[in-house]
Design a protein around this motif. Structure first.
Motif, PDB file in Angstrom:
ATOM      1  N   LYS A 153       3.331 106.519 -50.865  1.00 57.39           N
ATOM      2  CA  LYS A 153       3.711 105.295 -50.106  1.00 57.39           C
ATOM      3  C   LYS A 153       2.677 104.671 -49.677  1.00 57.39           C
ATOM      4  CE  LYS A 153       7.783 106.949 -51.174  1.00 57.39           C
ATOM      5  NZ  LYS A 153       7.884 106.825 -52.689  1.00 57.39           N
ATOM      6  N   GLU A 154       1.231 105.001 -49.859  1.00 59.82           N
ATOM      7  CA  GLU A 154       0.093 104.368 -49.167  1.00 59.82           C
ATOM      8  C   GLU A 154       0.037 103.135 -49.802  1.00 59.82           C
ATOM      9  OE1 GLU A 154      -2.410 104.016 -46.125  1.00 59.82           O
ATOM     10  OE2 GLU A 154      -1.347 105.866 -46.697  1.00 59.82           O
ATOM     11  N   ARG A 155      -0.642 101.805 -49.097  1.00 59.19           N
ATOM     12  CA  ARG A 155      -0.945 100.700 -49.880  1.00 59.19           C
ATOM     13  C   ARG A 155      -2.272 100.332 -49.941  1.00 59.19           C
ATOM     14  NH1 ARG A 155       3.769  96.685 -47.575  1.00 59.19           N
ATOM     15  NH2 ARG A 155       5.140  97.255 -48.979  1.00 59.19           N
ATOM     16  N   ARG A 164      -5.608  97.553 -51.805  1.00 60.00           N
ATOM     17  CA  ARG A 164      -6.182  96.499 -52.237  1.00 60.00           C
ATOM     18  C   ARG A 164      -6.658  96.720 -53.624  1.00 60.00           C
ATOM     19  NH1 ARG A 164     -10.482  92.872 -49.107  1.00 60.00           N
ATOM     20  NH2 ARG A 164     -11.225  92.188 -51.309  1.00 60.00           N
ATOM     21  N   ALA A 165      -5.583  96.195 -54.711  1.00 64.47           N
ATOM     22  CA  ALA A 165      -5.865  96.513 -56.195  1.00 64.47           C
ATOM     23  C   ALA A 165      -6.987  96.328 -56.769  1.00 64.47           C
ATOM     24  CB  ALA A 165      -5.045  95.646 -56.889  1.00 64.47           C
ATOM     25  N   ASP A 166      -7.968  95.462 -56.305  1.00 63.09           N
ATOM     26  CA  ASP A 166      -9.641  95.128 -56.403  1.00 63.09           C
ATOM     27  C   ASP A 166     -10.311  96.132 -55.959  1.00 63.09           C
ATOM     28  OD1 ASP A 166      -9.081  94.102 -54.168  1.00 63.09           O
ATOM     29  OD2 ASP A 166     -10.553  92.545 -54.253  1.00 63.09           O
ATOM     30  N   GLU A 167      -9.734  96.904 -54.964  1.00 56.60           N
ATOM     31  CA  GLU A 167     -10.719  98.170 -54.395  1.00 56.60           C
ATOM     32  C   GLU A 167     -10.646  99.489 -54.855  1.00 56.60           C
ATOM     33  OE1 GLU A 167     -10.157  97.794 -50.108  1.00 56.60           O
ATOM     34  OE2 GLU A 167     -11.804  96.128 -49.942  1.00 56.60           O
ATOM     35  N   ILE A 168      -9.338  99.769 -55.644  1.00 54.97           N
ATOM     36  CA  ILE A 168      -9.313 100.951 -56.243  1.00 54.97           C
ATOM     37  C   ILE A 168      -9.315 100.824 -57.712  1.00 54.97           C
ATOM     38  CG2 ILE A 168      -8.027 101.998 -54.425  1.00 54.97           C
ATOM     39  CD1 ILE A 168      -5.726 101.540 -55.918  1.00 54.97           C
ATOM     40  N   GLU A 169      -9.526 101.749 -58.496  1.00 55.67           N
ATOM     41  CA  GLU A 169      -9.310 101.786 -59.978  1.00 55.67           C
ATOM     42  C   GLU A 169      -8.194 102.514 -60.620  1.00 55.67           C
ATOM     43  OE1 GLU A 169     -13.256 103.362 -61.213  1.00 55.67           O
ATOM     44  OE2 GLU A 169     -14.374 101.307 -60.371  1.00 55.67           O
ATOM     45  N   ASP A 170      -7.050 101.971 -60.248  1.00 58.61           N
ATOM     46  CA  ASP A 170      -5.774 102.414 -60.875  1.00 58.61           C
ATOM     47  C   ASP A 170      -5.591 103.780 -60.448  1.00 58.61           C
ATOM     48  OD1 ASP A 170      -5.492 100.125 -62.258  1.00 58.61           O
ATOM     49  OD2 ASP A 170      -6.347 100.613 -63.868  1.00 58.61           O
ATOM     50  N   VAL A 171      -6.033 104.366 -59.484  1.00 58.95           N
ATOM     51  CA  VAL A 171      -6.068 105.614 -58.849  1.00 58.95           C
ATOM     52  C   VAL A 171      -5.691 105.679 -57.214  1.00 58.95           C
ATOM     53  CG1 VAL A 171      -6.785 107.995 -58.718  1.00 58.95           C
ATOM     54  CG2 VAL A 171      -7.444 106.800 -60.886  1.00 58.95           C
ATOM     55  N   CYS A 172      -4.701 106.110 -56.961  1.00 58.86           N
ATOM     56  CA  CYS A 172      -4.559 106.309 -55.353  1.00 58.86           C
ATOM     57  C   CYS A 172      -5.569 107.129 -54.684  1.00 58.86           C
ATOM     58  CB  CYS A 172      -3.168 106.801 -54.996  1.00 58.86           C
ATOM     59  SG  CYS A 172      -3.235 106.983 -53.283  1.00 58.86           S
ATOM     60  N   PRO A 173      -6.392 106.437 -53.895  1.00 61.07           N
ATOM     61  CA  PRO A 173      -7.681 107.254 -53.339  1.00 61.07           C
ATOM     62  C   PRO A 173      -7.256 108.203 -52.247  1.00 61.07           C
ATOM     63  CG  PRO A 173      -7.835 104.548 -53.020  1.00 61.07           C
ATOM     64  CD  PRO A 173      -6.692 104.939 -53.304  1.00 61.07           C
ATOM     65  N   LYS A 174      -6.000 108.370 -51.931  1.00 65.68           N
ATOM     66  CA  LYS A 174      -5.231 109.228 -50.823  1.00 65.68           C
ATOM     67  C   LYS A 174      -4.906 110.574 -51.651  1.00 65.68           C
ATOM     68  CE  LYS A 174      -2.347 109.940 -47.098  1.00 65.68           C
ATOM     69  NZ  LYS A 174      -1.067 109.305 -46.179  1.00 65.68           N
ATOM     70  N   CYS A 175      -4.119 110.318 -52.788  1.00 63.80           N
ATOM     71  CA  CYS A 175      -3.297 111.342 -53.468  1.00 63.80           C
ATOM     72  C   CYS A 175      -3.741 111.682 -54.911  1.00 63.80           C
ATOM     73  CB  CYS A 175      -1.935 111.485 -53.305  1.00 63.80           C
ATOM     74  SG  CYS A 175      -1.222 110.222 -54.210  1.00 63.80           S
ATOM     75  N   GLY A 176      -4.431 110.702 -55.510  1.00 63.65           N
ATOM     76  CA  GLY A 176      -5.019 110.897 -56.952  1.00 63.65           C
ATOM     77  C   GLY A 176      -3.891 110.399 -57.851  1.00 63.65           C
TER      78      GLY A 176
END
Ligand code: GAP
Length: 441
Positions: free
Chosen positions: A103-105, A107-119
């Protein structure tokens, strides 16, 4: 996007400066006794002094030392039509994605299609998220009372363009400058005060004849780069970087950033944009008020183009701190020192009576009062003189003035310089003149 060369990452420096800021009272987490509020900071006694010095250094270069720029101080709340005309209501957005797993939010342009918190890769489609904070003016909450906290100070200059032009009898090229708070509901604030939701900007709109904007854009890029060097950041830690087309803001025909080598890599300190006539034309259309300038010498009527150097005061303060932080050894003892420019350091002088004995206090206070008329001074009489020097080094005070028992006899004091630790003895009567000269004030 700025590149982050591996060699540039320096987490130890970042931690040392963040630590120092809290410990010595530069920056505190906001409302810490209540657990704070995410990525919001309060500026403590030293931070308030230093931020003021950053503002003043900018004001000096952009207004005081020029004859073609005037200041204004516009309201933070304004008519919402301003944000409709400027394009901020429609386009001042970042692409937002939700992680369906944690449920974390982001910025799409700062991540590469992977949630930095849970993967997880189970992310929603990106959707535009407007960064302006909404509020209501007056006691009724409804569509007719909606207002926004300004996300930039620039629009205050555009909507006052004609008022300033007439009141000050200016003609292009001339600028309007302003320093003030701005608010953006950033999706991912972070890196200490680098990106926060409330911050301070120092902006100048330079109005020029349309054909001259490329030349002025070049001029302001060099001028602004020089300002950071003038106030103590080494040239190799700074660079100018032109934006790619797809990076440009909705109003810009060309933007160049002044970037600083932060501990995590190159990051923006200031954007210098060629905003063309985008804003004045938009406000002319939406307000129905002509914002054309009539040049009597050429018989020409035109909407001026605008070159805008826009810097962040709070972010610049952080860069000054990072660039100034150093550790060395004095007499076999390690010391932390902020090699801040004298105009940027919170205090310019510390007055230190050698002993706490009452006999020295009246003379030391007399020296303090003489200096306080011209300089920001600290008075410290606790602990050993060596410790007091270290304390001043750590907060960047360029000069310490020590009053000792001999001073009572010969009316002389010792001036100790922060970087070299060199000491000079001189008459109290010459002190103000001597220090003002050395501080370049
Ligand atoms: N009027 C132009 C404008 O607003 P910008 O590049 O969005 O341009 C200018 O902002 C400067 O303000 C940036 O270079 C940066 O130093 C500072 N800034 C922008 N957003 C910030 C934030 N969320 N926190 C701290 N500083 C910020």
């Amino acid at each position: 996007m700025a590149t982050s060369p591996e060699s540039a990452t320096n987490p130890e420096l970042f931690d040392a400066v963040v630590n120092l800021c809290k410990r010595r009272g530069f920056v505190f987490p906001s409302a810490e006794i209540y657990g704070g509020i995410r990525s919001t900071y309060d500026y403590g006694p030293l931070g308030a002094l230093m931020l003021r010095n950053v503002r003043e250094a900018w004001w000096r270069a952009m207004i005081q030392e020029r004859d073609d720029v005037v200041p204004i101080d516009a309201a933070i709340l304004t008519n919402p039509k301003v944000w409709e005309a400027s394009g901020h209501l429609a386009t001042f957005t970042d692409p937002l994605v939700d992680c369906r797993n944690c449920k974390e939010r982001w910025r799409a342009d700062e991540i590469e299609d992977v949630c930095p918190k849970c993967g997880s890769t189970d992310l929603t489609e990106a959707r535009p998220f407007n960064l302006m904070f909404k509020t209501f003016v007056g006691p009724l909450e409804g569509d007719s009372s909606v207002a926004y906290l300004r996300p930039e100070t620039a629009q205050g200059m555009f909507v006052n363009f004609f008022n300033v032009l007439t009141a000050t009898r200016r003609k292009p090229p001339f600028g309007i400058a302003q320093i003030g708070r701005a608010f953006r509901n950033e999706i991912t604030p972070g890196n200490f005060v680098f990106r926060t939701r409330e911050f301070e900007m120092m902006e100048m709109e330079f109005f020029v004849p349309p054909a001259d904007s490329p030349r002025w854009h070049e001029y302001w890029c060099e001028e602004r780069l020089g300002w950071y060097m003038r106030y103590g950041i080494a040239g190799e830690k700074l660079r100018l970087r032109a934006h790619d087309k797809e990076e440009l803001s909705h109003y810009s025909a060309g933007t160049t950033d002044v970037e600083f080598l932060f501990p995590w890599g190159w990051g923006e300190l200031e954007g210098i944009a060629n905003r063309t006539d985008y804003d004045l034309r938009a406000h002319q259309e939406h307000s129905g008020t002509s914002l054309e300038y009539f040049d009597q010498t050429t018989d020409e009527r035109y909407i001026p183009h605008v070159v805008e150097p826009a810097a962040g005061a709070t972010r610049t303060m952080m860069a000054f701190l990072l660039a100034a932080y150093d550790e060395d050894e004095i007499g076999g003892e390690r010391r932390a020192v902020l090699r801040l420019h004298p105009r940027i350091a919170p205090y310019q002088v510390a007055v230190l009576p050698l002993s706490r004995k009452d006999t020295l206090a009246p003379l030391a206070k007399d020296v303090l009062h003489r200096l306080q008329r011209y300089l920001m001074c600290e008075y410290d009489e606790t602990q050993s003189i060596g410790r007091r020097y270290r304390r001043q080094d750590e907060i960047g005070t360029p000069y310490c003035v020590t009053v000792d028992f001999e001073s009572l006899e010969d009316q002389q004091v010792t001036v100790r310089e922060r970087d070299s630790t060199e000491q000079t003895r001189l008459p109290i009567d010459d002190l103000v003149h001597h220090l003002l000269g050395r501080l370049d004030i």
